[in-house]
Design a protein around this motif. Sequence first.
Motif, PDB file in Angstrom:
ATOM      1  N   VAL A 156     -13.337 -26.190  43.374  1.00 48.02           N
ATOM      2  CA  VAL A 156     -13.630 -26.338  44.653  1.00 48.02           C
ATOM      3  C   VAL A 156     -12.597 -27.419  45.126  1.00 48.02           C
ATOM      4  CG1 VAL A 156     -15.385 -27.328  46.220  1.00 48.02           C
ATOM      5  CG2 VAL A 156     -16.095 -25.949  44.470  1.00 48.02           C
ATOM      6  N   ALA A 157     -11.973 -27.146  46.343  1.00 49.26           N
ATOM      7  CA  ALA A 157     -11.013 -28.019  46.773  1.00 49.26           C
ATOM      8  C   ALA A 157     -11.449 -29.183  47.424  1.00 49.26           C
ATOM      9  CB  ALA A 157     -10.135 -27.363  47.889  1.00 49.26           C
ATOM     10  N   PRO A 158     -10.660 -30.410  47.373  1.00 50.26           N
ATOM     11  CA  PRO A 158     -11.291 -31.779  47.989  1.00 50.26           C
ATOM     12  C   PRO A 158     -11.623 -31.486  49.491  1.00 50.26           C
ATOM     13  CG  PRO A 158      -9.143 -31.957  46.913  1.00 50.26           C
ATOM     14  CD  PRO A 158      -9.263 -30.621  46.821  1.00 50.26           C
ATOM     15  N   GLY A 159     -12.790 -31.870  49.865  1.00 49.48           N
ATOM     16  CA  GLY A 159     -13.365 -31.796  51.114  1.00 49.48           C
ATOM     17  C   GLY A 159     -14.088 -30.634  51.445  1.00 49.48           C
ATOM     18  N   VAL A 160     -14.049 -29.667  50.513  1.00 51.67           N
ATOM     19  CA  VAL A 160     -14.804 -28.448  50.856  1.00 51.67           C
ATOM     20  C   VAL A 160     -16.246 -28.457  50.295  1.00 51.67           C
ATOM     21  CG1 VAL A 160     -14.881 -25.993  50.426  1.00 51.67           C
ATOM     22  CG2 VAL A 160     -12.724 -27.152  50.683  1.00 51.67           C
ATOM     23  N   LYS A 161     -17.215 -28.284  50.925  1.00 45.67           N
ATOM     24  CA  LYS A 161     -18.751 -28.170  50.302  1.00 45.67           C
ATOM     25  C   LYS A 161     -18.796 -26.981  49.772  1.00 45.67           C
ATOM     26  CE  LYS A 161     -21.746 -30.698  51.177  1.00 45.67           C
ATOM     27  NZ  LYS A 161     -22.005 -32.073  50.430  1.00 45.67           N
ATOM     28  N   ALA A 182     -20.132 -35.781  35.971  1.00 46.51           N
ATOM     29  CA  ALA A 182     -18.805 -36.353  35.868  1.00 46.51           C
ATOM     30  C   ALA A 182     -18.189 -36.266  37.127  1.00 46.51           C
ATOM     31  CB  ALA A 182     -17.942 -35.655  34.821  1.00 46.51           C
ATOM     32  N   ALA A 183     -17.565 -37.049  37.768  1.00 47.13           N
ATOM     33  CA  ALA A 183     -16.682 -37.019  39.264  1.00 47.13           C
ATOM     34  C   ALA A 183     -15.326 -37.097  39.058  1.00 47.13           C
ATOM     35  CB  ALA A 183     -17.429 -38.358  39.891  1.00 47.13           C
ATOM     36  N   ASP A 232     -16.482 -38.398  46.311  1.00 47.26           N
ATOM     37  CA  ASP A 232     -15.806 -38.877  47.388  1.00 47.26           C
ATOM     38  C   ASP A 232     -15.023 -40.163  47.365  1.00 47.26           C
ATOM     39  OD1 ASP A 232     -16.638 -36.320  48.682  1.00 47.26           O
ATOM     40  OD2 ASP A 232     -18.487 -37.352  49.905  1.00 47.26           O
ATOM     41  N   ALA A 233     -15.780 -41.115  46.905  1.00 49.05           N
ATOM     42  CA  ALA A 233     -15.235 -42.440  46.499  1.00 49.05           C
ATOM     43  C   ALA A 233     -13.979 -42.432  45.814  1.00 49.05           C
ATOM     44  CB  ALA A 233     -16.282 -43.505  45.867  1.00 49.05           C
ATOM     45  N   LEU A 234     -13.917 -41.644  44.885  1.00 45.80           N
ATOM     46  CA  LEU A 234     -12.478 -41.389  44.222  1.00 45.80           C
ATOM     47  C   LEU A 234     -11.437 -40.985  45.137  1.00 45.80           C
ATOM     48  CD1 LEU A 234     -13.649 -40.241  40.549  1.00 45.80           C
ATOM     49  CD2 LEU A 234     -12.673 -42.566  41.253  1.00 45.80           C
ATOM     50  N   MET A 235     -11.749 -39.977  45.912  1.00 46.81           N
ATOM     51  CA  MET A 235     -10.813 -39.217  46.801  1.00 46.81           C
ATOM     52  C   MET A 235     -10.558 -39.950  47.772  1.00 46.81           C
ATOM     53  SD  MET A 235     -12.097 -35.405  47.141  1.00 46.81           S
ATOM     54  CE  MET A 235     -13.873 -35.439  46.984  1.00 46.81           C
ATOM     55  N   GLY A 239      -6.537 -41.772  48.849  1.00 47.14           N
ATOM     56  CA  GLY A 239      -6.091 -41.797  50.160  1.00 47.14           C
ATOM     57  C   GLY A 239      -6.410 -40.462  50.837  1.00 47.14           C
ATOM     58  N   PHE A 240      -7.459 -40.214  50.450  1.00 51.84           N
ATOM     59  CA  PHE A 240      -7.867 -38.928  50.959  1.00 51.84           C
ATOM     60  C   PHE A 240      -9.253 -38.921  51.477  1.00 51.84           C
ATOM     61  CE2 PHE A 240     -10.254 -34.610  50.914  1.00 51.84           C
ATOM     62  CZ  PHE A 240      -9.239 -33.766  51.215  1.00 51.84           C
ATOM     63  N   ASP A 241      -9.447 -38.625  52.706  1.00 47.21           N
ATOM     64  CA  ASP A 241     -10.679 -38.770  53.488  1.00 47.21           C
ATOM     65  C   ASP A 241     -11.495 -37.144  53.253  1.00 47.21           C
ATOM     66  OD1 ASP A 241     -12.910 -39.160  54.871  1.00 47.21           O
ATOM     67  OD2 ASP A 241     -11.980 -39.423  56.829  1.00 47.21           O
TER      68      ASP A 241
END
Length: 246
Positions: A156-161, A182-183, A232-235, A239-241
Amino acid sequence: MRYAVQWLRSLIFVGQMYLMLPVIGLLYTPAAIISRKGALAGCKAYCLWVRWTAGWMVNLRTEVRGTPPEGQVLIASKHQSFLDILLIFSELPAGRFIMKREILWAPVIGLYGMRIGCVAVNRGKRGAAIKKMVQDVARGSQKPGQLIIYAQGTRVAPGVKAPYKIGVGVLYEQMGVTCVPAATNVGVFWPKRGIYRKPGLAVVEFLEPIQAGLGKEAFMERLEDEVETASDALMREAGFDPEARR
């Protein structure tokens, strides 16, 4: 110009990464055939090779936070790219995955998957697939180690639910063991598809264990909340929101 240079470095890195897969695989094949320990050693050697070359070829450093679990546990992880597979496995004493059955037929990977005790599942009707997965896990329970499952069932790509699959809850309930969530933020740097590798620090973090005994629904709710919050915190650290993409 900087992007073009990084893209070229990424191309070279990806090329050598896939080249070294059969090289290291064949090098360790005799040991893998003899014992599971030999197969685990071969897999770890490849993981460490990729992590090392990523550091100096594309300036992508890797870090694993938290305490890698030992013993008979279930690891439920977020999955963003091939890199999180390597990071998780490289830190475990005896990891094995729930994986797609098609992978068994892949050169090199299929052999090692079988030898380290991975559980292959069909992506078919959900009820039948889950029942077969539980049966296969039970049959392979004599193989000690850490069973890794990707809670959303796919990358699942970053930011995708994407929803968390009930299979992880069924396994947690049926196995009666501790689950370690694991995150990760690896998808910020290493995409689901494509060549370009972004410089930075890719992280996998083992979170606080969830002890056995929760109901399936309560477990699923807690797992998703903890993994998504930590990822989300790691992203954001990278530098990624993630909220900007939702």
